[in-house]
Design an enzyme around this catalytic site. Structure first.
Site, PDB file in Angstrom:
ATOM      1  N   ASP A   1       0.807  -1.225   0.000  1.00  0.00           N
ATOM      2  CA  ASP A   1       0.000   0.000   0.000  1.00  0.00           C
ATOM      3  C   ASP A   1       0.842   1.278   0.000  1.00  0.00           C
ATOM      4  OD1 ASP A   1      -2.199  -1.663   0.093  1.00  0.00           O
ATOM      5  OD2 ASP A   1      -2.297  -1.622   2.277  1.00  0.00           O
TER       6      ASP A   1
ATOM      7  N   LYS B   1       1.838   2.247  -5.052  1.00  0.00           N
ATOM      8  CA  LYS B   1       2.406   1.735  -6.311  1.00  0.00           C
ATOM      9  C   LYS B   1       1.500   2.001  -7.505  1.00  0.00           C
ATOM     10  CE  LYS B   1       2.351  -2.319  -4.366  1.00  0.00           C
ATOM     11  NZ  LYS B   1       2.081  -2.000  -2.966  1.00  0.00           N
TER      12      LYS B   1
ATOM     13  N   ALA C   1      -4.008  -7.725  -3.771  1.00  0.00           N
ATOM     14  CA  ALA C   1      -3.559  -6.355  -4.051  1.00  0.00           C
ATOM     15  C   ALA C   1      -4.751  -5.418  -4.237  1.00  0.00           C
ATOM     16  CB  ALA C   1      -2.721  -6.348  -5.327  1.00  0.00           C
ATOM     17  N   GLY C   2      -4.552  -4.162  -3.843  1.00  0.00           N
ATOM     18  CA  GLY C   2      -5.550  -3.116  -4.104  1.00  0.00           C
ATOM     19  C   GLY C   2      -4.782  -1.870  -4.490  1.00  0.00           C
ATOM     20  N   HIS C   3      -4.773  -1.535  -5.765  1.00  0.00           N
ATOM     21  CA  HIS C   3      -3.986  -0.401  -6.262  1.00  0.00           C
ATOM     22  C   HIS C   3      -4.927   0.733  -6.657  1.00  0.00           C
ATOM     23  CE1 HIS C   3      -0.479  -3.343  -7.333  1.00  0.00           C
ATOM     24  NE2 HIS C   3      -0.775  -3.313  -6.053  1.00  0.00           N
ATOM     25  N   THR C   4      -4.828   1.840  -5.925  1.00  0.00           N
ATOM     26  CA  THR C   4      -5.780   2.942  -6.107  1.00  0.00           C
ATOM     27  C   THR C   4      -5.273   3.942  -7.141  1.00  0.00           C
ATOM     28  OG1 THR C   4      -6.219   2.707  -3.748  1.00  0.00           O
ATOM     29  CG2 THR C   4      -7.148   4.661  -4.839  1.00  0.00           C
TER      30      THR C   4
ATOM     31  N   ARG D   1       2.400 -28.586  -7.504  1.00  0.00           N
ATOM     32  CA  ARG D   1       2.212 -29.104  -8.869  1.00  0.00           C
ATOM     33  C   ARG D   1       0.829 -29.710  -9.115  1.00  0.00           C
ATOM     34  NH1 ARG D   1       7.730 -32.262  -8.223  1.00  0.00           N
ATOM     35  NH2 ARG D   1       6.779 -32.419  -6.182  1.00  0.00           N
TER      36      ARG D   1
ATOM     37  N   GLN E   1       1.884  -6.000  -3.280  1.00  0.00           N
ATOM     38  CA  GLN E   1       2.346  -6.142  -1.890  1.00  0.00           C
ATOM     39  C   GLN E   1       3.632  -5.319  -1.719  1.00  0.00           C
ATOM     40  OE1 GLN E   1       1.349  -9.438  -3.552  1.00  0.00           O
ATOM     41  NE2 GLN E   1      -0.562  -8.498  -2.974  1.00  0.00           N
TER      42      GLN E   1
ATOM     43  N   LYS F   1       2.936  10.118  -0.209  1.00  0.00           N
ATOM     44  CA  LYS F   1       2.183  10.575   0.957  1.00  0.00           C
ATOM     45  C   LYS F   1       2.977  11.531   1.852  1.00  0.00           C
ATOM     46  CE  LYS F   1      -1.427   7.990   1.884  1.00  0.00           C
ATOM     47  NZ  LYS F   1      -2.433   6.959   2.102  1.00  0.00           N
TER      48      LYS F   1
HETATM   49  P1  GDP Z   1      -0.807   0.416  -3.538  1.00  0.00           P
HETATM   50  O1  GDP Z   1      -1.417  -0.867  -3.103  1.00  0.00           O
HETATM   51  O2  GDP Z   1       0.660   0.468  -3.277  1.00  0.00           O
HETATM   52  O3  GDP Z   1      -1.134   0.781  -4.958  1.00  0.00           O
HETATM   53  O4  GDP Z   1      -1.457   1.542  -2.607  1.00  0.00           O
HETATM   54  P2  GDP Z   1      -3.019   1.651  -2.163  1.00  0.00           P
HETATM   55  O5  GDP Z   1      -3.806   2.131  -3.314  1.00  0.00           O
HETATM   56  O6  GDP Z   1      -3.450   0.426  -1.483  1.00  0.00           O
HETATM   57  O7  GDP Z   1      -2.901   2.751  -1.027  1.00  0.00           O
HETATM   58  C1  GDP Z   1      -2.363   4.000  -1.251  1.00  0.00           C
HETATM   59  C2  GDP Z   1      -3.397   5.045  -0.853  1.00  0.00           C
HETATM   60  O8  GDP Z   1      -2.768   6.310  -0.758  1.00  0.00           O
HETATM   61  C3  GDP Z   1      -4.502   5.241  -1.872  1.00  0.00           C
HETATM   62  O9  GDP Z   1      -5.661   5.624  -1.211  1.00  0.00           O
HETATM   63  C4  GDP Z   1      -3.986   6.373  -2.754  1.00  0.00           C
HETATM   64  O10 GDP Z   1      -5.023   7.101  -3.378  1.00  0.00           O
HETATM   65  C5  GDP Z   1      -3.298   7.221  -1.722  1.00  0.00           C
HETATM   66  N1  GDP Z   1      -2.117   7.956  -2.211  1.00  0.00           N
HETATM   67  C6  GDP Z   1      -1.161   7.591  -3.089  1.00  0.00           C
HETATM   68  N2  GDP Z   1      -0.196   8.529  -3.157  1.00  0.00           N
HETATM   69  C7  GDP Z   1      -0.553   9.518  -2.289  1.00  0.00           C
HETATM   70  C8  GDP Z   1       0.057  10.733  -1.884  1.00  0.00           C
HETATM   71  O11 GDP Z   1       1.146  11.109  -2.318  1.00  0.00           O
HETATM   72  N3  GDP Z   1      -0.605  11.479  -0.949  1.00  0.00           N
HETATM   73  C9  GDP Z   1      -1.808  11.097  -0.422  1.00  0.00           C
HETATM   74  N4  GDP Z   1      -2.372  11.878   0.480  1.00  0.00           N
HETATM   75  N5  GDP Z   1      -2.406   9.954  -0.785  1.00  0.00           N
HETATM   76  C10 GDP Z   1      -1.778   9.162  -1.698  1.00  0.00           C
HETATM   77  P1  IMO Z   2      -0.938  -4.129  -2.287  1.00  0.00           P
HETATM   78  O1  IMO Z   2      -0.522  -4.664  -3.643  1.00  0.00           O
HETATM   79  C1  IMO Z   2      -0.997  -4.593   2.035  1.00  0.00           C
HETATM   80  C2  IMO Z   2      -1.060  -8.674   3.608  1.00  0.00           C
HETATM   81  C3  IMO Z   2      -2.317  -9.140   4.310  1.00  0.00           C
HETATM   82  C4  IMO Z   2      -1.724 -10.150   5.267  1.00  0.00           C
HETATM   83  C5  IMO Z   2      -0.601 -10.787   4.460  1.00  0.00           C
HETATM   84  C6  IMO Z   2      -0.970 -12.083   3.769  1.00  0.00           C
HETATM   85  O2  IMO Z   2      -2.221  -3.403  -2.305  1.00  0.00           O
HETATM   86  O3  IMO Z   2       0.189  -3.395  -1.658  1.00  0.00           O
HETATM   87  P2  IMO Z   2      -2.518 -12.767   1.708  1.00  0.00           P
HETATM   88  O4  IMO Z   2      -3.913 -12.355   1.358  1.00  0.00           O
HETATM   89  O5  IMO Z   2      -1.501 -12.409   0.693  1.00  0.00           O
HETATM   90  O6  IMO Z   2      -2.431 -14.195   2.135  1.00  0.00           O
HETATM   91  O7  IMO Z   2      -2.187 -11.902   3.049  1.00  0.00           O
HETATM   92  O8  IMO Z   2      -0.237  -9.815   3.489  1.00  0.00           O
HETATM   93  N1  IMO Z   2      -1.288  -8.154   2.237  1.00  0.00           N
HETATM   94  C7  IMO Z   2      -1.217  -6.855   1.913  1.00  0.00           C
HETATM   95  N2  IMO Z   2      -1.023  -5.757   2.682  1.00  0.00           N
HETATM   96  N3  IMO Z   2      -1.118  -4.456   0.698  1.00  0.00           N
HETATM   97  C8  IMO Z   2      -1.278  -5.538  -0.085  1.00  0.00           C
HETATM   98  O9  IMO Z   2      -1.249  -5.461  -1.439  1.00  0.00           O
HETATM   99  C9  IMO Z   2      -1.370  -6.804   0.519  1.00  0.00           C
HETATM  100  N4  IMO Z   2      -1.562  -8.058   0.054  1.00  0.00           N
HETATM  101  C10 IMO Z   2      -1.484  -8.865   1.108  1.00  0.00           C
HETATM  102  O10 IMO Z   2      -2.960  -8.090   4.965  1.00  0.00           O
HETATM  103  O11 IMO Z   2      -1.152  -9.493   6.367  1.00  0.00           O
HETATM  104 MG    MG Z   3      -2.902  -1.555  -1.821  1.00  0.00          MG
END
Ligand code: GDP
Ligand code: IMO
Ligand code: MG
Length: 420
Positions: free
Chosen positions: A12, A15, A38-41, A142, A221, A328
């Site tokens: 998070d 990325k 993964a959750g990429h915003t 496998r 991750q 951030k």
């Molecule tokens: P990822 O999994 O690495 O793609 O990150 P996530 O999307 O899970 O979490 C990053 C969060 O921070 C999201 O809500 C983004 O919209 C937000 N974000 C990313 N870059 C910035 C930044 O520079 N400043 C702020 N305030 N928020 C950001």
């Molecule tokens: P992005 O790509 C943050 C964490 C889970 C848990 C551990 C194992 O958005 O950065 P899993 O579901 O893989 O078996 O969980 O890893 N985890 C993450 N934490 N961002 C993620 O992805 C994650 N994907 C898995 O919370 O602790």
């Molecule tokens: Mg994420």
């Protein structure tokens, strides 16, 4: 030539936003590991969207996106995601390819994830319950079915064989939930997935590289969640580090060029496991509130703390990071003082190295304090306008980790990034 963008902390780091920002410079964006955990915003036309399995280059018309063999793909969440992306007017089938070696997450993987976490009780990983661990276990064991198998008439037989194996395991766990509704959804999604370009990913990418095309590998991750080098067992089940790009896409190490590591200006973690700089106090609460630190996939509150340079330097070392993106930074705008972890005291002894394990030792972080910048940086457009106190903070980090911070992200928006 392949450049890489990956996370240096516990995920998070932002990325998705960074990949979306750099994507126009590349011909291909490729996911090399992970899955729907993964959750990429991303913000597209000011509208928020969260990608789980589709690479973050999908919103750029001229960028080809590929889901690599290192990914574990859930057809159900994939279908849902495609519907959302299509609602932005994107033709998902046109620019999205899937490697035939990509492993498929089946409904019983999700059930096994849940059963296994329930059995662990207090010591659970805090998995996203998307079936990641069980799916990778079937890969190394496998037994898995792969995207290429969907095109073969033996697919249903392969699926039934796997399901029977899983059922025995679920019986051992005394798991009694009825998953027939999940299965119905799964088969609908399988039909949908078949309509995509399922290709030989390694030839596809290497042929493009030979033609001089530029590839951006997108990590999911973070490095501290890597199956080998993370805070095991509180990790995910794939190699999240740059080495995973080679095995997760089928490209040679010789092709890897720049490795851009993404770190927050502070630190977060979601799920269980060690987090040396965690702040379980008002400051931590303030970081969570200001940074809106809630999981993009599960909505869980993220644990928050100061930046951990011991872990960050380690992550730069194992990834061969050439440039750092600090996200951030704006979240720290109103903090009077900022602490930075420069060492750990483990069982009374100071060290600047990440230990083999952090759960069975007494670990205390050593901090160096910095003055906050008390300026609204979210509106800054160029490096010269960033506050001096931020430069002091970044200069210290650069020297400590031995890699340069080249970009500062100062807001979630696409345009909110400053090149240093
Ligand atoms: P990822 O999994 O690495 O793609 O990150 P996530 O999307 O899970 O979490 C990053 C969060 O921070 C999201 O809500 C983004 O919209 C937000 N974000 C990313 N870059 C910035 C930044 O520079 N400043 C702020 N305030 N928020 C950001
Ligand atoms: P992005 O790509 C943050 C964490 C889970 C848990 C551990 C194992 O958005 O950065 P899993 O579901 O893989 O078996 O969980 O890893 N985890 C993450 N934490 N961002 C993620 O992805 C994650 N994907 C898995 O919370 O602790
Ligand atoms: Mg994420």
């Amino acid at each position: 030539m392949v450049d890489v963008i990956l996370g240096l902390q516990w995920g998070d780091e932002g990325k998705g936003k960074i990949v979306d920002y750099f994507a126009p410079k590349y011909d291909i964006v490729a996911r090399f590991q992970g899955g729907p955990n993964a959750g990429h915003t991303l913000y597209v036309d000011g509208k928020k969207t969260v990608l789980h399995q589709i690479p973050s280059g999908i919103f750029h018309q001229h960028t080809i996106n590929i889901i690599g063999n290192g990914v574990v793909l859930d057809p159900v969440t994939f279908k849902r995601e495609c519907d959302i992306v299509s609602s932005f007017g994107i033709d998902v089938r046109k620019n999205l390819y899937i490697s035939e070696r990509t492993n498929i997450i089946v409904p019983t993987h999700r059930a096994l994830d849940k059963a296994s976490e329930m059995q662990k009780g207090e010591s659970k990983i805090g998995s996203t319950l998307k079936g990641i661990g069980p799916a990778y276990m079937d890969k190394t064991g496998r037994n898995a079915v792969r995207a290429g198998d969907l095109l073969d008439k033996s697919f249903t037989t392969q699926y039934i064989k796997l399901r029977l194996k899983h059922q025995k395991l679920l019986d051992n766990f005394h798991f009694i939930e009825d998953i027939s509704a999940w299965e119905e959804e799964f088969f609908e999604a399988i039909d949908f997935l078949r309509s995509f370009n399922i290709v030989n990913g390694e030839y596809f990418i290497n042929n493009k590289i030979s033609e001089g095309k530029k590839v951006l590998a997108e990590g999911a991750q973070g490095s501290m969640l890597d199956i080998d080098f993370g805070t095991f067992p509180f990790v995910t089940s794939s190699n999240t580090i740059s080495a995973g790009v080679c095995t997760g896409l089928g490209v040679s190490p010789k092709q890897i060029n720049e490795v851009l590591g993404v770190t927050k200006a502070y630190c977060t973690r979601v799920g269980g496991g060690p987090f040396p700089t965690e702040l379980e106090n008002e400051t931590g609460e303030e970081l969570r509130k200001t940074g809106n630190e809630f999981g993009a996939t599960t909505g869980r509150p993220r644990r928050c703390g100061w930046i951990d340079l011991v872990a960050l330097k380690y992550a730069c070392m194992i990834n061969g990071v050439t440039q750092v993106v600090m996200t951030k930074a704006d979240v720290l705008d109103k903090f009077e003082n900022l602490d930075v972890c420069t060492a750990y005291i483990i069982n009374g002894k100071e060290t600047d190295q990440v230990p083999f394990q952090m759960t069975r030792v007494q670990l205390n972080p050593v901090y160096k304090s910095f003055k906050g910048w008390n300026t609204d940086t979210s509106i800054v457009k160029e490096a010269a306008s960033l506050p001096k106190d931020m430069s002091v903070y970044i200069d210290f980090i650069n020297k400590y980790i031995g890699a340069p911070v080249k970009y500062v992200s100062n807001g979630p928006g696409r345009e909110q990034i400053v090149a240093l």
